[in-house]
Design an enzyme around this catalytic site. Structure first.
Site, PDB file in Angstrom:
ATOM      1  CE  LYS A  13      65.536  56.792  21.766  1.00  0.00           C
ATOM      2  NZ  LYS A  13      64.214  56.529  20.560  1.00  0.00           N
ATOM      3  NE  ARG A  88      63.257  50.173  20.013  1.00  0.00           N
ATOM      4  CZ  ARG A  88      64.868  51.210  20.511  1.00  0.00           C
ATOM      5  NH1 ARG A  88      65.215  51.641  21.564  1.00  0.00           N
ATOM      6  NH2 ARG A  88      64.730  51.592  19.583  1.00  0.00           N
ATOM      7  NE  ARG A 127      71.466  59.147  13.430  1.00  0.00           N
ATOM      8  CZ  ARG A 127      70.744  58.624  14.380  1.00  0.00           C
ATOM      9  NH1 ARG A 127      71.004  59.180  15.420  1.00  0.00           N
ATOM     10  NH2 ARG A 127      69.752  57.952  14.161  1.00  0.00           N
ATOM     11  NE  ARG A 139      71.198  53.257  14.776  1.00  0.00           N
ATOM     12  CZ  ARG A 139      70.764  53.423  15.672  1.00  0.00           C
ATOM     13  NH1 ARG A 139      71.137  53.957  16.175  1.00  0.00           N
ATOM     14  NH2 ARG A 139      69.976  53.058  15.553  1.00  0.00           N
ATOM     15  NE  ARG A 150      65.734  52.594  13.151  1.00  0.00           N
ATOM     16  CZ  ARG A 150      66.416  53.571  13.547  1.00  0.00           C
ATOM     17  NH1 ARG A 150      67.228  53.657  11.790  1.00  0.00           N
ATOM     18  NH2 ARG A 150      66.863  54.295  14.186  1.00  0.00           N
TER      19      ARG A 150
END
Ligand code: ADP
Length: 195
Positions: A13, A88, A127, A139, A150
């Site tokens: 996104k 969300r 990542r 993160r 998540r």
């Protein structure tokens, strides 16, 4: 034009929202980025959000709706925006519809980026590795356990947006597994009414 980009964590996104900002001059309104900025600034909101985000849970609807409401009042959002990571929940989607309506606007398209879970987990791992290799700090919510949570939160709270926007005739689903430029082309086709 107002666009909603949604999809599970790691679906791309943020990457696509940035490309849309460059290509169409629409500001990227990412609640995740705004919350991380609040954490970095050490505000009370940031402090409260950090513990929730580190576990991979959702910050309360009231808080993120408030952040978006304030952001929509800035002049750069006057002609539309790309919503990235917001809404969300159904409550957030309803609030966004009301906020836009009161400004004489509406959501034009909601684009679901579809990807498979294993690919998401692999993307997140690479990542993290890439960031560590280049001296960046990953993160704090990109750990395998938090990512799994998540994903669960996405299917439980956010996936109902698929039906919400389908019922409004605004849903378009794009294959998020394709290469970045190809996903961008599919999104462009949706925006230009070619898909
Ligand atoms: P990702 O899509 O990869 O999970 P984001 O940057 O969009 O990343 O979100 C990171 C975290 O910020 C979420 O897991 C959640 O805790 C919080 N967050 C972001 N946007 C929202 C939102 N609209 N509602 C509630 N929590 C949010």
């Amino acid at each position: 034009m107002n666009l909603v980009l949604f999809g599970p964590p790691g679906a791309g996104k943020g990457t696509q929202a940035k490309l849309l900002t460059e290509a169409r001059g629409l500001p990227q309104l990412s609640t995740g980025d705004m919350l991380r900025a609040a954490i970095a600034a050490g505000t009370e909101l940031g402090l409260n959000a950090k513990a929730i985000m580190d576990r991979g849970n959702l910050v309360s609807d009231d808080i993120v709706i408030g952040i978006i409401a304030a952001r929509l009042d800035r002049p750069d959002a006057a002609n539309g925006a790309v919503f990235d990571g917001f809404p969300r929940t159904i409550a957030q989607a309803e609030a966004l519809d009301r906020l836009l309506e009161s400004r004489g606007q509406k959501i034009d398209r909601a684009i679901e980026l579809k990807v498979n879970d294993e690919a998401l987990i692999r993307r997140s791992e690479s990542r993290v590795k890439e960031m560590l290799a280049t001296g960046q700090t990953p993160r704090t919510d990109d750990t395998p356990e938090t990512l799994r949570n998540r994903l669960g939160v996405y299917y439980k709270n956010t996936a109902p947006l698929i039906a919400y926007y389908r019922n409004q005739g605004k849903l378009k689903t794009v294959d998020g597994m394709a290469a970045i430029p190809e996903v961008a082309r599919s999104i462009a086709a949706v925006i230009e009414g070619r898909a």
